[in-house]
Design a protein around this motif. Structure first.
Motif, PDB file in Angstrom:
ATOM      1  N   LYS A   7       8.147  -5.032  -5.095  1.00 12.64           N
ATOM      2  CA  LYS A   7       6.970  -5.885  -5.281  1.00 12.64           C
ATOM      3  C   LYS A   7       5.830  -5.033  -5.848  1.00 12.64           C
ATOM      4  O   LYS A   7       5.583  -3.923  -5.358  1.00 12.64           O
ATOM      5  CB  LYS A   7       6.550  -6.509  -3.946  1.00 12.64           C
ATOM      6  N   ASP A 154       3.527  -9.979  -0.731  1.00 16.80           N
ATOM      7  CA  ASP A 154       4.289  -9.083   0.153  1.00 16.80           C
ATOM      8  C   ASP A 154       5.330  -9.905   0.916  1.00 16.80           C
ATOM      9  O   ASP A 154       6.479  -9.496   1.083  1.00 16.80           O
ATOM     10  CB  ASP A 154       3.370  -8.414   1.194  1.00 16.80           C
ATOM     11  N   LYS A 209      -5.057  -4.256   5.103  1.00 17.19           N
ATOM     12  CA  LYS A 209      -4.416  -5.223   4.198  1.00 17.19           C
ATOM     13  C   LYS A 209      -3.281  -4.627   3.372  1.00 17.19           C
ATOM     14  O   LYS A 209      -2.758  -5.284   2.475  1.00 17.19           O
ATOM     15  CB  LYS A 209      -5.449  -5.892   3.302  1.00 17.19           C
TER      16      LYS A 209
HETATM   17 MG    MG Z   1      -1.815  -6.959  -0.973  1.00 19.42          MG
END
Ligand code: MG
Ligand code: ADP
Ligand code: ASP
Length: 410
Positions: A7, A154, A209
């Motif tokens: 990703k 994610d 985050k």
């Molecule tokens: Mg992010």
């Protein structure tokens, strides 16, 4: 030959050069004989730009239409990415959520993935193509477009990796791994080689985050081998894995900061059975997550009740509280958005005494007043004034010596 899900976050695909750079990395993995599934975010800043655009036309944009809009960000990156690869003679196919069959419920703006029918993805892989998936988006059972919430790519990546039983899920971002705290706030932050699922789960829920919280939940539940690393370097990154004895030597692994909470206080609440139920039922029914709750000891049959909610839900919470507070005879409903939540996290906290005292001492030494405290087995959180948030992070990082690698277990 391995099946790898990678990703790439917004900064990694922020412009054509970066898209080409990342695509070349992916092509290399493919040339080495791996089957590659790539999940992409929108270009950095694009999701914010779309939200602002929506707000120019509607004060409170319709959630369904907002998701249709926000999903376009990821459509742009996956198409550009696959287009570039094809121009280089590398076979690649972009798939949007309905094509990749990523099914969610209908909670627009924070939809949950219910299941993924991997048939189409597998077909493409069988044809030896790189599959490029639009992150962050899903589709409900009748075909409405949904989004998974900020940072949701994610979650797409880890959920797809779990469904495909991938050998590895790599989250590429703009830092080279998971650090003891946000390296942008604390220059002494140290990159971790490994972190326990439970620790990063807490850190994500408390504001770090670097990984979206639901992605960690998926990874833990399905045992997805998960690595966080940089798309700009070849550093090995951080492995997210099951906890072991070595991780428990140190009481604190990381520090997290959240600036997304708001505090609500209801004063002079009559102290009798059923009052808390009356206050919190409407909030729960509105799907608002209440975090910390503190009820003071009552004086002459009255008490003050304080709790925190996400800042984005404050307006709605106050609207819901006003009539209930009146009904039960409370005095006032007050709120404060200038707060921050600073937390220390570590699986080793379970076996180490005095961690809380050390945290409070360190904050006191800097003159930082604690407004609320909450604890669990592996974390302690304090609500403080927002202006002290970053100072508190650095102070706690120093107090627990997090810049130094932990000693090895003998
Ligand atoms: Mg992010
Ligand atoms: P992406 O766009 O790649 O998904 P994010 O901005 O969502 O990237 O997440 C990466 C950012 O997370 C980093 O730039 C860093 O500022 C922040 N961050 C917060 N806490 C941590 C931490 N403990 N370790 C690493 N990064 C962190
Ligand atoms: N583009 C979405 C966001 O900015 C999803 C993501 O990047 O993970 O929140």
């Amino acid at each position: 030959m391995a099946l790898i899900v990678q990703k790439y976050g917004g900064t990694s695909v922020a412009n054509p050069d970066r898209i080409a750079n990342v695509a070349n990395r992916v092509a290399k993995g493919w040339r080495d004989g791996n089957r590659m599934v790539v999940v992409l975010s929108a270009m950095a800043g694009e999701t914010d730009r779309l939200i602002n655009l929506a707000k120019e036309l509607a004060e409170d944009p319709d959630p369904r239409e907002l998701d249709v809009l926000l999903a376009t960000g990821e459509q742009v990156t996956v198409s550009l990415f696959s287009m570039f690869l094809r121009s280089q003679g590398v076979p690649a196919t972009s798939l949007l959520s309905h094509q990749a069959r990523i099914y969610t419920d209908r909670t627009y703006g924070r939809a949950r993935i219910l299941g993924i029918d991997t048939g189409r993805i597998r077909e493409e892989l069988k044809k030896n193509r790189i599959v490029t998936l639009a992150g962050f988006q899903g589709v409900d059972e009748v075909g409405n477009i949904t989004t998974l919430g900020r940072g949701g790519s994610d979650t797409t990546a880890v959920a797809v990796a779990a469904s495909l039983k991938a050998d590895l899920c790599e989250i590429y971002t703009d830092v080279d791994g998971i650090y003891t705290t946000d390296p942008r706030i604390c220059p002494k932050a140290r990159k971790l080689d490994r972190i326990a699922y439970d620790e990063i789960l807490e850190m994500s829920s408390l504001g770090a985050k670097v990984l979206e919280i639901r992605s960690v939940g998926f990874a833990r539940r399905y045992g997805v081998p998960l690595v966080v690393r940089s798309s700009f370097t070849d550093q090995p990154g951080t492995l997210v894995t099951v906890e072991d004895a070595e991780m428990e030597i140190v009481p604190v692994t990381g520090v997290a900061l959240s600036r997304n909470d708001a505090r609500v206080t209801i004063t002079r609440v009559p102290d009798r059975p059923g009052v808390a139920m009356h206050l919190f039922r409407p909030v729960a029914d509105a799907n608002i997550v209440v975090d910390m709750i503190i009820q003071n000891t009552s004086i002459e049959g009255f008490t003050d009740l304080t709790f925190t909610v996400p800042q984005g839900d404050l307006k709605k919470t106050l609207e819901l509280m006003a009539p209930v507070a009146r009904e039960i005879g409370a005095q006032q409903v007050l709120s404060d958005e200038n707060i921050a939540k600073v937390s220390i996290v570590g699986v080793g906290m379970k076996n180490n005494a005095g961690v809380a005292a050390k945290m409070f001492e360190a904050l006191a030494a800097e003159g930082i007043n604690i407004l609320m405290i909450s604890t669990s087995e592996i974390k302690i959180s304090c609500i403080i004034q927002d202006k002290y948030g970053e100072l508190a992070v650095r102070t706690l990082h120093d107090a627990f010596g997090l810049e130094n690698p932990p000693p090895k277990k003998k």
